[in-house]
Design a protein around this motif. Structure first.
Motif, PDB file in Angstrom:
ATOM      1  N   LEU A  44       0.808  -1.216   0.000  1.00  0.00           N
ATOM      2  CA  LEU A  44       0.000   0.000   0.000  1.00  0.00           C
ATOM      3  C   LEU A  44       0.842   1.267   0.000  1.00  0.00           C
ATOM      4  N   ARG A  45       2.167   1.107  -0.046  1.00  0.00           N
ATOM      5  CA  ARG A  45       3.099   2.232   0.056  1.00  0.00           C
ATOM      6  C   ARG A  45       2.975   2.944   1.396  1.00  0.00           C
ATOM      7  N   ILE A 115      -4.374  -1.190   5.925  1.00  0.00           N
ATOM      8  CA  ILE A 115      -5.286  -0.240   5.290  1.00  0.00           C
ATOM      9  C   ILE A 115      -4.479   0.974   4.862  1.00  0.00           C
ATOM     10  N   LEU A 116      -4.780   1.502   3.716  1.00  0.00           N
ATOM     11  CA  LEU A 116      -4.048   2.650   3.195  1.00  0.00           C
ATOM     12  C   LEU A 116      -4.000   3.777   4.229  1.00  0.00           C
ATOM     13  N   LEU A 159      -3.298   5.287  -4.937  1.00  0.00           N
ATOM     14  CA  LEU A 159      -3.170   4.003  -5.609  1.00  0.00           C
ATOM     15  C   LEU A 159      -4.206   3.923  -6.714  1.00  0.00           C
ATOM     16  N   TYR A 160      -3.865   3.171  -7.778  1.00  0.00           N
ATOM     17  CA  TYR A 160      -4.742   3.158  -8.937  1.00  0.00           C
ATOM     18  C   TYR A 160      -5.130   1.762  -9.403  1.00  0.00           C
ATOM     19  N   LEU A 302      10.655  -5.439  -4.188  1.00  0.00           N
ATOM     20  CA  LEU A 302       9.193  -5.254  -4.187  1.00  0.00           C
ATOM     21  C   LEU A 302       8.839  -3.785  -4.320  1.00  0.00           C
ATOM     22  N   SER A 303       9.504  -2.929  -3.544  1.00  0.00           N
ATOM     23  CA  SER A 303       9.209  -1.491  -3.604  1.00  0.00           C
ATOM     24  C   SER A 303       9.515  -0.925  -4.984  1.00  0.00           C
TER      25      SER A 303
END
Length: 309
Positions: A44-45, A115-116, A159-160, A302-303
């Motif tokens: 989720l960054r 959760i974001l 996020l998209y 991953l990042s």
């Protein structure tokens, strides 16, 4: 905001732990599978230490009161957003008013829902960053219950699209360094410890993983003063059955420590179910550093992949 509609599993709010209070005799706490928590946040960054939901076997239903993104990692739970599947190791969008249902797991023990933006811990124990937000169950000193409401921190990124990651496999091999009292055990016990399989007891929990097998014995009766211990230490009480200390373990102990599980492999212990077996592999400090570096590289790649998507 989100609301807990069903909570038959033990659900708590967890982060990466509270190392800054260890010198006060307070357990480090935090997630028992820190890699799964980190993975969920990375998808989720979020910052790695964002608070998430940790849960065990059972059924959970959560209603979301705002549009957001979520990620599910750790044990292989079955999850659906209304009728849409949410796969383990993936992130997905959830809309205002929709329900997330989680059931299981099929394999493993602990699941993690990020959760974001993360959970706002001001509503948990009266202060964000108190270093005790998840120490005693995460919400008013207890596990979450039906009708509990949690506020979310604002997201720092947008996020998209859904994206997923391949979780690492649990081979049940626990790489370990020699413990300070290893040489106090008799030779047959040392051989049994490193060569035999050990079965996880159903008495295991977030404090420690209790193992069952042929008992270990020291060469002579030991009289040890209480000394500092930390997650990963393998203590051997008088009954000869090893205990691997986990996130909520005490900070001092008087049992001999035969080995210390490396940080890179503690998640394997957390995700073992009662009745499953593990084995120990004796490694060097250099090999332990290499194992930790492998995890760093995994999350770095991953990042990079997420940023490029």
């Amino acid at each position: 905001m989100l609301t807990i509609l069903q909570a038959s599993a033990h659900i708590s709010i967890q982060d990466l732990g509270r190392q800054r209070v260890a010198h006060l005799g307070v357990a480090s706490g935090g997630a028992v599978d820190k890699q799964a928590l980190t993975l969920a946040n990375r998808l989720l960054r979020n910052p790695d230490n964002c608070a998430v939901l940790e849960f065990t076997a059972g059924e959970i239903q959560i209603q979301f009161e705002e549009d957001t993104w979520i990620a599910l990692c750790g044990a292989a739970f079955e999850a659906k957003i209304e009728s849409r599947p949410l796969w383990n190791g993936w992130r997905a969008k959830i809309n205002k008013g929709e329900r997330l249902a989680i059931r299981g797991p099929k394999t493993g023990m602990y699941g993690y829902l990020a959760i974001l933006g993360g959970i706002n811990c001001d509503c948990v124990l009266g202060g964000k960053g108190t270093d005790l937000t998840a120490q005693f169950g995460g919400f008013e000193g207890r596990y979450l219950q039906v009708d509990d409401k949690l506020e979310l921190d604002p997201a720092e990124t947008m996020l998209y699209k859904p994206i997923g990651a391949v979780p690492r496999a649990n081979d049940g091999i626990l790489r370990a360094l020699a413990g300070p009292e290893l040489n106090q055990f008799d030779n047959p016990s040392k051989k049994r410890f490193w060569d035999n399989q050990w079965r996880l007891s159903n008495q295991s929990n977030r404090i420690g993983a209790r193992l069952e097998g042929e008992a270990l014995a020291t060469e002579s009766q030991l009289s040890l003063r209480s000394h500092g211990v930390m997650p990963g230490a393998v203590q051997v009480p008088p009954n000869g059955q090893p205990i691997i200390l986990l996130a909520d373990a005490q900070t001092t102990g008087g049992y001999p420590i035969i080995a210390c599980i490396i940080e890179a492999d503690l998640w394997k212990v957390a995700q073992c179910r009662p009745g499953q077996t593990v084995t120990f592999q004796h490694i060097s400090p250099n090999q332990a550093e290499s194992a930790n570096f492998e995890w760093q590289q995994y999350f770095y790649r991953l990042s990079r992949a997420i940023d490029a998507s």
